[in-house]
Write an enzyme that holds these catalytic residues in place. Sequence first.
Site, short mmCIF file in Angstrom:
data_model
loop_
_atom_site.label_atom_id
_atom_site.label_comp_id
_atom_site.label_asym_id
_atom_site.label_seq_id
_atom_site.Cartn_x
_atom_site.Cartn_y
_atom_site.Cartn_z
N GLY A 55 12.06 47.09 1.40
CA GLY A 55 13.12 46.38 2.00
C GLY A 55 12.86 45.37 2.69
O GLY A 55 11.88 45.26 3.60
N GLY A 61 15.05 42.67 5.78
CA GLY A 61 16.41 42.52 6.39
C GLY A 61 16.55 41.03 7.22
O GLY A 61 15.60 40.42 7.13
N LYS A 89 8.90 49.15 10.07
CA LYS A 89 9.52 47.76 10.18
C LYS A 89 9.17 46.82 11.02
O LYS A 89 8.94 47.10 12.29
CB LYS A 89 11.00 48.40 10.71
CG LYS A 89 11.86 47.19 10.80
CD LYS A 89 13.38 47.39 11.21
CE LYS A 89 14.32 46.25 11.45
NZ LYS A 89 15.65 46.74 12.00
N ASP A 129 27.24 47.84 13.13
CA ASP A 129 26.72 47.54 12.05
C ASP A 129 26.76 48.59 11.03
O ASP A 129 25.69 48.76 10.11
CB ASP A 129 25.45 46.78 11.91
CG ASP A 129 25.11 45.86 10.78
OD1 ASP A 129 24.20 45.54 10.35
OD2 ASP A 129 26.29 45.70 10.14
#
Length: 595
Positions: A398, A400, A420, A529
């Site tokens: 992923g 972001g 991350k 969010d």
Amino acid sequence: MPSLWYFAIFDNHLGSGNAEDLSFVCSLTNSTRLEFFGIDRNGLGGALPKCIGNFSIALKWFGVNENLMFGEIPGEIGSLVNLDHLNMYSNKFSGEVPSNFGNLQNLGALRLIDNNLGGTIPTSLGNLTKLIILSLGWNNFHGEIPSHLSKCQSLRSLDLSNNYLSGTIPPQLIGLSSITIILNLSRNYPSGVLPMEVGNLKTLTKLDISDNMLVGEIPNSLGDCTGLTSPRMGGNFFRGSIPQSIKSLGGIEELDLSRNNLTGQIPEFLALFRSLKLLNLSYNSFEGMLPLEGVFKNATATSIIGNDELCGGLPAFHLPKCTFKRSKRRKIHILVSSACATFVILGIALVLVFLYLRWLKKKVKEPISTSMDDSCPNISYRALLKATDDFSSMNLIGVGNFGSVYKGILKENGTTVAVKVLHLVHRGALKSFLAECEALRNVRHRNLLKILTVCSGVDHQQNDFKALVYEYMENGSLERWLHPNPTPSHRNEPTRTLNFFQRINIAIDVASALDYLHHQCHIPIIHCDLKPSNILLDAEMVAHVGDFGLAKFLPGSSSNTVTNRTSSVGIRGTIGYAPPGNLFQSKKVYLGKRC
């Protein structure tokens, strides 16, 4: 009618979608000469009876497509070894493809597209050496893209689109030169690069690899596919410029390279393609002058939005004028010449700085890491590097706004984690890191994504490095389950991947997490969010709320000063309006998501 050899009732309005609609089928087992069985394009419902396995061994055509049939595909069909066409598409069949389909050695066409089939694609299909057409798209197949299909040396059309296939694209499959009609791998989850073996598809007409997770540059070997009329490659992570080798693809009618990370100037040769009718280069990072000829004369046939550095072109594109002033170039040349003497002085200074940095580097210890709690071991940049195979694109799961997420396996204990890595060059990334650390430092709840540890230090080039290490969620984000892919044009209802009870449980999980954050935390926290892509599902389909990079402490709490320090943006959350992924309604509900 024991001598019946041709039974065709297709293109009618027979059946009412009930289980009894197929009660007549078993009577045809008495027709020992039956070669053609076609009941497609009706309203016949129910499950296919197993008596089909007792049909005539001479049967060559079996067509039940575009009906309302459901249940598992009977494995007894695998005994009809003389079948040439097996068409079962556009129904509601579920379960797995029977492995004994590999016995159908004479099969030339297998169409199972647009059903609810799942599991992995059986390796036995590689035995179908006479197979010409294979359509398995619009199902729920998972696992890696099957390399064993490369054994189907007669294959001319392959459609695996709109599934959940992952891994890398097998070079032997995409290099299968027999494929000449269409190769469609779109809307799956493959990663890695597009293999250079794609150049073996010299006579392929249509190539669709759009909406995947492919990275790297577009291989020059694509220019060897001189028969291409429709290459679709949008919605990936391709970078670099458009290769000059594509100049040899003069028969292209449609070219889609949108939604990638392509750079450089738009090649002039695209304006020379006489057959090019549709060109989509939108949402990349192209720069320079837009051509004026060919397809670029038609603003409705060419899309270039999302490329902020383009100029010129027709007025209909609304681009700024290109400015190239020679006087400025001359001034720059004079300035460069007059600065030569200054460079000598700067050179000496740079040497001294270089020597100082070399001396300082020797004193730098192993990058410092911290753990979110004492039960989690400290972890270094080097350990994360090994766990993710040097942050390989193969492990990228992923991307972001503030970081990229990699799958990793810790060497010490074999634990699978999600790492991350913060993009510290992006504005707000550091503040997002601090906000997430602060928010998750003292929270404990089964429906919150658990952060195992953090790493804050420097990498091998002495650049600042910050990363968060989470528990790995096997079933990915809720976004992929609620909105996996667009539905086929000929189906009125979307393919559902979550049943009612799963949706109820996920909604309860998310509500429990928010109740904990708002009312049970020592310091109340607002997520700011919340959306389906920030809700992750573990192996048991338990929901975990994650991504606290924009989290905000409740005003008036004891951490009000922390709130100000970790605020990463003025307006929080998804800007504008976005679908929250309504769990219970088929219609999308749009709600503002500003905090």
